[in-house]
Each structure stands twice: as C-alpha cells, then as structure tokens.
Design a protein around this motif. Structure first.
Motif, PDB file in Angstrom:
ATOM      1  N   ASN A  71      24.025  48.101  37.987  1.00 30.12           N
ATOM      2  CA  ASN A  71      24.603  46.780  37.799  1.00 30.12           C
ATOM      3  C   ASN A  71      26.131  46.857  37.835  1.00 30.12           C
ATOM      4  N   ASP A  72      26.735  46.706  39.005  1.00 26.46           N
ATOM      5  CA  ASP A  72      28.189  46.741  39.167  1.00 26.46           C
ATOM      6  C   ASP A  72      28.618  45.457  39.866  1.00 26.46           C
ATOM      7  N   GLU A  73      28.830  44.422  39.065  1.00 26.78           N
ATOM      8  CA  GLU A  73      29.186  43.128  39.618  1.00 26.78           C
ATOM      9  C   GLU A  73      30.674  43.083  39.974  1.00 26.78           C
ATOM     10  N   TRP A  74      31.002  42.184  40.899  1.00 25.79           N
ATOM     11  CA  TRP A  74      32.395  42.038  41.315  1.00 25.79           C
ATOM     12  C   TRP A  74      33.256  41.437  40.217  1.00 25.79           C
ATOM     13  N   PHE A  75      32.716  40.515  39.452  1.00 24.73           N
ATOM     14  CA  PHE A  75      33.501  39.854  38.415  1.00 24.73           C
ATOM     15  C   PHE A  75      32.828  40.058  37.063  1.00 24.73           C
ATOM     16  N   SER A  76      33.523  40.813  36.215  1.00 24.38           N
ATOM     17  CA  SER A  76      33.013  41.093  34.875  1.00 24.38           C
ATOM     18  C   SER A  76      34.207  41.392  33.970  1.00 24.38           C
ATOM     19  N   GLU A  77      33.940  41.547  32.693  1.00 27.52           N
ATOM     20  CA  GLU A  77      35.015  41.861  31.750  1.00 27.52           C
ATOM     21  C   GLU A  77      35.656  43.207  32.098  1.00 27.52           C
ATOM     22  N   ASP A  78      34.849  44.160  32.548  1.00 31.44           N
ATOM     23  CA  ASP A  78      35.363  45.471  32.934  1.00 31.44           C
ATOM     24  C   ASP A  78      36.355  45.361  34.095  1.00 31.44           C
ATOM     25  N   LYS A  79      36.054  44.522  35.073  1.00 34.81           N
ATOM     26  CA  LYS A  79      36.954  44.357  36.224  1.00 34.81           C
ATOM     27  C   LYS A  79      38.270  43.716  35.784  1.00 34.81           C
ATOM     28  N   PHE A  80      38.176  42.730  34.870  1.00 35.05           N
ATOM     29  CA  PHE A  80      39.388  42.114  34.338  1.00 35.05           C
ATOM     30  C   PHE A  80      40.244  43.146  33.605  1.00 35.05           C
ATOM     31  N   GLU A  81      39.605  44.028  32.847  1.00 36.72           N
ATOM     32  CA  GLU A  81      40.349  45.064  32.119  1.00 36.72           C
ATOM     33  C   GLU A  81      41.031  46.031  33.086  1.00 36.72           C
ATOM     34  N   HIS A  82      40.336  46.415  34.147  1.00 37.46           N
ATOM     35  CA  HIS A  82      40.970  47.278  35.158  1.00 37.46           C
ATOM     36  C   HIS A  82      42.196  46.584  35.744  1.00 37.46           C
ATOM     37  N   PHE A  83      42.050  45.317  36.104  1.00 33.55           N
ATOM     38  CA  PHE A  83      43.146  44.554  36.692  1.00 33.55           C
ATOM     39  C   PHE A  83      44.319  44.425  35.713  1.00 33.55           C
ATOM     40  N   ALA A  84      44.030  44.009  34.483  1.00 37.01           N
ATOM     41  CA  ALA A  84      45.078  43.765  33.494  1.00 37.01           C
ATOM     42  C   ALA A  84      45.816  45.046  33.091  1.00 37.01           C
ATOM     43  N   HIS A  85      45.060  46.120  32.863  1.00 37.29           N
ATOM     44  CA  HIS A  85      45.713  47.377  32.484  1.00 37.29           C
ATOM     45  C   HIS A  85      46.561  47.928  33.626  1.00 37.29           C
ATOM     46  N   SER A  86      46.066  47.837  34.833  1.00 36.26           N
ATOM     47  CA  SER A  86      46.837  48.314  35.981  1.00 36.26           C
ATOM     48  C   SER A  86      48.107  47.496  36.173  1.00 36.26           C
ATOM     49  N   ALA A  87      48.008  46.185  35.973  1.00 37.69           N
ATOM     50  CA  ALA A  87      49.196  45.324  36.087  1.00 37.69           C
ATOM     51  C   ALA A  87      50.219  45.669  35.013  1.00 37.69           C
ATOM     52  N   ALA A  88      49.756  45.900  33.796  1.00 37.97           N
ATOM     53  CA  ALA A  88      50.668  46.240  32.697  1.00 37.97           C
ATOM     54  C   ALA A  88      51.345  47.587  32.938  1.00 37.97           C
ATOM     55  N   ILE A  89      50.578  48.564  33.392  1.00 40.69           N
ATOM     56  CA  ILE A  89      51.143  49.900  33.648  1.00 40.69           C
ATOM     57  C   ILE A  89      52.143  49.845  34.789  1.00 40.69           C
ATOM     58  N   SER A  90      51.774  49.210  35.899  1.00 41.61           N
ATOM     59  CA  SER A  90      52.657  49.196  37.064  1.00 41.61           C
ATOM     60  C   SER A  90      53.929  48.394  36.794  1.00 41.61           C
ATOM     61  N   SER A  91      53.817  47.271  36.105  1.00 41.15           N
ATOM     62  CA  SER A  91      55.025  46.491  35.821  1.00 41.15           C
ATOM     63  C   SER A  91      55.953  47.252  34.877  1.00 41.15           C
ATOM     64  N   SER A  92      55.393  47.944  33.913  1.00 42.27           N
ATOM     65  CA  SER A  92      56.212  48.740  32.994  1.00 42.27           C
ATOM     66  C   SER A  92      56.928  49.869  33.725  1.00 42.27           C
ATOM     67  N   ILE A  93      56.207  50.569  34.576  1.00 44.31           N
ATOM     68  CA  ILE A  93      56.814  51.680  35.320  1.00 44.31           C
ATOM     69  C   ILE A  93      57.884  51.156  36.267  1.00 44.31           C
ATOM     70  N   TYR A  94      57.622  50.010  36.910  1.00 40.97           N
ATOM     71  CA  TYR A  94      58.618  49.419  37.808  1.00 40.97           C
ATOM     72  C   TYR A  94      59.900  49.091  37.044  1.00 40.97           C
ATOM     73  N   LEU A  95      59.771  48.458  35.885  1.00 41.76           N
ATOM     74  CA  LEU A  95      60.950  48.097  35.100  1.00 41.76           C
ATOM     75  C   LEU A  95      61.708  49.330  34.603  1.00 41.76           C
ATOM     76  N   ILE A  96      60.970  50.354  34.211  1.00 39.69           N
ATOM     77  CA  ILE A  96      61.628  51.601  33.780  1.00 39.69           C
ATOM     78  C   ILE A  96      62.387  52.223  34.944  1.00 39.69           C
ATOM     79  N   ALA A  97      61.747  52.297  36.098  1.00 41.70           N
ATOM     80  CA  ALA A  97      62.404  52.893  37.266  1.00 41.70           C
ATOM     81  C   ALA A  97      63.611  52.077  37.697  1.00 41.70           C
TER      82      ALA A  97
END
Length: 116
Positions: free
Chosen positions: A28-54
C-alpha cells in the motif's frame, strides 16, 4: 561540474547492489498520504535552511547556493530511501523520493523568490 553529478557517481560506485526496483515499495504505497506530505515538508525545510545558510552565512552566490542546497538535501532524501531499502520491512519508495525532490525544489524556490 554540478555536485549532484558527483554524488550520484559516488553512490553508483560504492553501492553497486542498488537496482532500479530497489526503491519500489510493494503493498500500500499511495501517491497522497501523510507520509508523502512529511517527505515533502521535511525536504522543503532542509533545503531552504541549507540555501539560506549557504547564501547568507557562507556568502555564496545564488547559483552556488542552489547547487549546495539541492545536492545536500537530495542526498539526505536518497540516503533515507537507501536505508529504508535495507530495512527488514522494505519500506523504500520511489514515490517518497519524488516527494523529497519536489520538496527540495519548493524549499529552494520559496527562499530564493522571497529574498533572504
């Protein structure tokens, strides 16, 4: 040479046992689930933080900040999926990786358009 190219060459060189289907989650690996939102949100937070630091602390230009942020954040997401593929449960997912990359790009876009 873009850092991401070096990262993927490194992974291919040191992890030859990775196969194309090793990131396919079975069951059961659906395209839209809480897990997918968490992957998206955590990746956005990490990348934006690294971009601002750089960009602000390391004083790199926008292009270099993008490469640093994209490469580092993507490597974190890819490493998580590789770890999941080695897990007994076999929970690695190519859909998770797609949401990771989408989150990385969204996070970079958000801070680069919004100013620093």
């Amino acid at each position: 040479m873009p850092p991401m190219f070096l990262v993927f060459n490194f992974l291919i060189g040191f992890f030859p046992e990775l196969k194309a289907d090793s990131l396919v989650k079975h069951g059961n690996d659906e395209w839209f689930s809480e897990d997918k939102f968490e992957h998206f949100a955590h990746s956005a937070a990490i990348s934006s933080s690294i971009y601002l630091i750089a960009n602000n602390i390391m004083r790199t230009d926008d292009k270099t900040s993008f490469y640093i942020s994209f490469s580092t954040s993507s490597l974190i997401g890819l490493s998580k999926e590789i770890k999941d593929s080695k897990d007994e449960k076999g929970t690695a997912s190519s859909k998770d990786l797609i949401f990771d990359i989408a989150g990385v790009l969204f996070g970079i876009l958000l801070v680069s358009l919004g100013g620093s």
